[in-house]
Design a protein around this motif. Structure first.
Motif, mmCIF file in Angstrom:
data_model
loop_
_atom_site.group_PDB
_atom_site.id
_atom_site.type_symbol
_atom_site.label_atom_id
_atom_site.label_comp_id
_atom_site.label_asym_id
_atom_site.label_seq_id
_atom_site.Cartn_x
_atom_site.Cartn_y
_atom_site.Cartn_z
ATOM 1 N N UNK A 120 47.612 10.282 -30.139
ATOM 2 C CA UNK A 120 46.282 10.903 -30.968
ATOM 3 C C UNK A 120 46.511 12.197 -31.688
ATOM 4 N N UNK A 121 47.731 13.154 -31.207
ATOM 5 C CA UNK A 121 48.099 14.025 -31.927
ATOM 6 C C UNK A 121 48.550 13.852 -33.558
ATOM 7 N N UNK A 122 49.282 12.738 -33.573
ATOM 8 C CA UNK A 122 49.554 12.325 -34.730
ATOM 9 C C UNK A 122 48.532 11.791 -35.737
ATOM 10 N N UNK A 123 47.682 10.983 -35.269
ATOM 11 C CA UNK A 123 46.536 10.525 -35.891
ATOM 12 C C UNK A 123 45.730 11.680 -36.345
ATOM 13 N N UNK A 124 45.329 12.621 -35.410
ATOM 14 C CA UNK A 124 44.771 13.855 -35.922
ATOM 15 C C UNK A 124 45.322 14.679 -36.995
ATOM 16 N N UNK A 125 46.640 14.779 -37.098
ATOM 17 C CA UNK A 125 47.214 15.711 -38.027
ATOM 18 C C UNK A 125 47.199 14.824 -39.270
ATOM 19 N N UNK A 126 47.406 13.716 -39.358
ATOM 20 C CA UNK A 126 47.384 12.774 -40.556
ATOM 21 C C UNK A 126 46.096 12.899 -41.242
ATOM 22 N N UNK A 127 45.042 12.550 -40.484
ATOM 23 C CA UNK A 127 43.643 12.752 -40.701
ATOM 24 C C UNK A 127 43.207 14.030 -41.518
ATOM 25 N N UNK A 128 43.550 15.188 -40.528
ATOM 26 C CA UNK A 128 43.345 16.555 -41.058
ATOM 27 C C UNK A 128 43.933 16.882 -42.513
ATOM 28 N N UNK A 129 45.235 16.399 -42.477
ATOM 29 C CA UNK A 129 45.945 16.620 -43.812
ATOM 30 C C UNK A 129 45.380 15.716 -44.993
ATOM 31 N N UNK A 135 45.541 17.754 -48.533
ATOM 32 C CA UNK A 135 45.660 17.058 -49.767
ATOM 33 C C UNK A 135 44.721 16.623 -50.595
ATOM 34 N N UNK A 136 44.482 17.419 -51.663
ATOM 35 C CA UNK A 136 43.507 17.220 -52.421
ATOM 36 C C UNK A 136 43.424 15.758 -53.322
ATOM 37 N N UNK A 137 44.675 15.252 -53.345
ATOM 38 C CA UNK A 137 44.903 13.661 -53.888
ATOM 39 C C UNK A 137 44.837 12.786 -53.056
ATOM 40 N N UNK A 138 44.369 12.716 -51.723
ATOM 41 C CA UNK A 138 44.566 11.775 -50.776
ATOM 42 C C UNK A 138 43.541 10.711 -50.961
ATOM 43 N N UNK A 139 42.464 11.238 -51.542
ATOM 44 C CA UNK A 139 41.367 9.848 -51.796
ATOM 45 C C UNK A 139 40.352 9.966 -50.745
ATOM 46 N N UNK A 140 40.771 11.009 -49.719
ATOM 47 C CA UNK A 140 39.753 11.065 -48.467
ATOM 48 C C UNK A 140 39.335 12.788 -48.496
ATOM 49 N N UNK A 172 53.647 16.919 -45.561
ATOM 50 C CA UNK A 172 52.727 15.844 -46.009
ATOM 51 C C UNK A 172 52.595 14.645 -44.995
ATOM 52 N N UNK A 173 51.330 13.967 -44.964
ATOM 53 C CA UNK A 173 51.088 13.099 -44.068
ATOM 54 C C UNK A 173 49.796 12.338 -44.409
ATOM 55 N N UNK A 215 52.835 4.994 -39.390
ATOM 56 C CA UNK A 215 53.976 3.798 -38.861
ATOM 57 C C UNK A 215 55.340 4.324 -39.034
ATOM 58 N N UNK A 216 55.574 4.950 -40.342
ATOM 59 C CA UNK A 216 57.073 5.108 -40.766
ATOM 60 C C UNK A 216 57.609 6.706 -40.250
ATOM 61 N N UNK A 217 56.430 7.540 -40.108
ATOM 62 C CA UNK A 217 57.018 8.832 -39.717
ATOM 63 C C UNK A 217 56.510 9.590 -38.522
ATOM 64 N N UNK A 218 56.303 8.648 -37.676
ATOM 65 C CA UNK A 218 55.632 9.079 -36.323
ATOM 66 C C UNK A 218 56.286 10.156 -35.861
ATOM 67 N N UNK A 219 57.592 10.262 -35.362
ATOM 68 C CA UNK A 219 58.116 11.474 -34.664
ATOM 69 C C UNK A 219 58.300 12.565 -35.689
ATOM 70 N N UNK A 220 58.107 12.558 -36.942
ATOM 71 C CA UNK A 220 58.549 13.533 -37.974
ATOM 72 C C UNK A 220 56.960 14.472 -37.832
#
Length: 492
Positions: free
Chosen positions: A65-74, A79-84, A241-242, A248-253
């Motif tokens: 949950x922490x990783x999913x949340x961090x990626x969504x926040x980023x 990230x202004x170029x994320x498309x989201x 960057x996330x 899937x590729x950077x989970x523990x990072x």
């Protein structure tokens, strides 16, 4: 999210095992080896490969949950170029639309209510959220979610009523008193927090009224609210960057970085200490690519087995009623009490879900006979008997998702759900019952009003009951209530 994690674990694992046999020893800067050296210097036995795998699996379940949340926040506010991208911290972004198939950052997105999003940075000072007067017939809610994925508070029709008001949201370090004029103080366990505003849309031509309500949502620093000088700004952060696709590729990072902004608590002290033993956590710098081939293989196996444990939990731990899985997996810190498997299952089923008293979510991938729903093979129906629609104080919906990605699907009529505001336009049967048609192709002009377009493949359906009634018939307590959703029938 589920399928993307699993799809690359197999090939990546195979590559790691091959590298192990070819290269043997790892690099000197391996983060696990570095952590082990520190433990050795402190007289602590370093974890062997089996223990490394066990720690990584427990860390996957704790950290998903922490990783999913961090990626969504980023994606949403860094990230202004994320498309989201939605906008910077501490600014409300109102969407005068509902989510569509083009929104891919969040799995199982809600398309019932136009969203307003606010990501809070509470490091420098608290933020005051203001809401306008909202007509009693229009449901709205303001959900407060911290970096631990705890729902730590609500504002809205159910929780605080429809009167205007000012509410203060503070981070874990704030020590002040409740300011004059503030109706309630909410405390986040983390310095970064998400606020989700949901405003009910009755029909398409109702959007200007929703926009009017959204215009009344405000956020401002406490100093501005009090008309006082602002405190020093919080230091700039060089965010890792996330993206949701990169989990899937950077989970523990990602987990290593996210934990820098999640203060340790009594509930997670043990798992955080275990993660530190493999180089993950504050003061560490985890980088998967620097691991030895042996450690890479064990950690990839840990992710795979952690994912399988989550799948098994979701399949068996939730109450099964007529093929629908019903539970109450979302809540606050006291609700979870350190049950990381429950929290991970909640995030996987649909991140940022509400407490059951705010909204309850029956969900299914199977028909009434337990067979997998598949729009490429069958047509289906859901039939609500006369007088037996979902019992709610606000409104209900049934939303269609792709069974693999858990995202909304592109379809010829741009319809992603059927909900109770649509009832005047739906056709009822002669006996007063209501039948919904679930299939990839149109059921014909005479039934198209009741058509919920399905993907050409597996189906994931989520029913949302906003502000469910507590008196019988009721779906509450979730999975044990007197009202039961009807099973999905295969058309023969």
């Amino acid at each position: 999210m589920k399928s993307t994690i699993r799809s690359l674990i197999g090939p990546a694992l195979a590559g790691a095992v091959i590298l192990t046999s070819l290269t043997g020893c790892g690099r000197k800067d391996d983060p696990i080896s570095t952590a082990a050296k520190a433990e050795k210097a402190a007289g602590i036995a370093a974890p062997d490969l089996a223990e490394t795998k066990a720690i990584a699996e427990a860390g996957f379940i704790y950290g998903l949950p922490l990783v999913m949340n961090y990626a969504i926040m980023h994606e949403f506010c860094v990230d202004k170029n994320s498309g989201q991208y939605k906008g910077p911290f501490n600014q409300i972004k109102n969407d005068a639309r509902v989510f569509t198939y083009e929104d891919t950052a969040v799995v199982t997105p809600n398309s019932d209510t136009p969203y307003s999003m606010l990501w809070l940075d509470l490091r420098a000072e608290p933020i005051v959220i203001s809401v306008p007067a909202v007509p009693k017939e229009r449901y709205y809610s303001v959900q407060l979610i911290d970096g631990n994925l705890y729902n730590y508070g609500y504002i809205g029709s159910r929780a605080t009523g429809t009167e205007p008001g000012d509410y203060l949201v503070a981070g874990p370090e704030w020590k002040g008193e409740t300011p004059a004029g503030v109706r309630q103080v909410f405390r986040s366990t983390t310095p970064f927090s998400l606020v989700i505003f949901r405003t009910q849309l009755f029909q398409a031509d109702d959007m200007p009224n929703v926009v009017e309500v959204q215009a009344g949502y405000k956020s401002q620093p406490l100093s501005a609210f009090l008309k006082q000088p602002a405190p020093p700004a919080a230091p700039e952060i060089d965010f890792l960057p996330a993206s949701s696709k990169g989990v899937k590729d950077n989970f523990y990072d990602y987990l290593d970085f996210a934990l820098k902004f999640i203060p340790e608590s009594p509930e997670d002290k043990e798992i955080r200490a275990r993660l530190a033993r493999i180089g993950v956590g504050p003061g560490k710098t985890f980088d998967f690519k620097d691991l030895t081939p042996e450690h890479k293989a064990e950690i990839l196996l840990a992710m795979k087995e952690g994912e399988e444990k989550l799948e098994k939990y979701l399949a068996s731990a939730l109450k099964d009623i007529n093929g629908w899985k019903i539970s109450s997996p979302f809540g606050d810190r006291e609700f979870y009490k350190g049950d990381w498997l429950l929290r991970a299952a909640a995030a996987k089923a649909g991140i940022y879900g509400n407490d059951s008293i705010e909204a309850t979510y029956p969900m299914t991938r199977v028909d009434a006979d337990g067979e997998t729903l598949d729009g490429s093979k069958h047509n289906y129906t859901i039939k609500f008997p006369a007088g037996d629609l979902p019992p709610v104080n606000a409104f209900w919906s049934v939303t269609m998702y792709d069974g693999k990605s858990q995202l909304l699907i592109k379809n010829p009529i741009n319809r992603y759900l059927i909900n109770s505001p649509m009832l005047p336009d739906l056709k009822k049967n002669e006996d007063g019952s209501l039948t919904l048609y679930i299939q990839k192709d149109s059921p014909g002009p005479e039934r198209e009003s009741n058509w919920l377009p399905a993907p050409n493949g597996t189906i994931y359906l989520v029913m949302r009951l906003y502000w469910p009634k507590t008196e019988a018939p009721s779906i509450l307590p979730a999975g044990k209530g007197t009202w039961k959703p009807p099973g999905i029938q295969r058309v023969k």
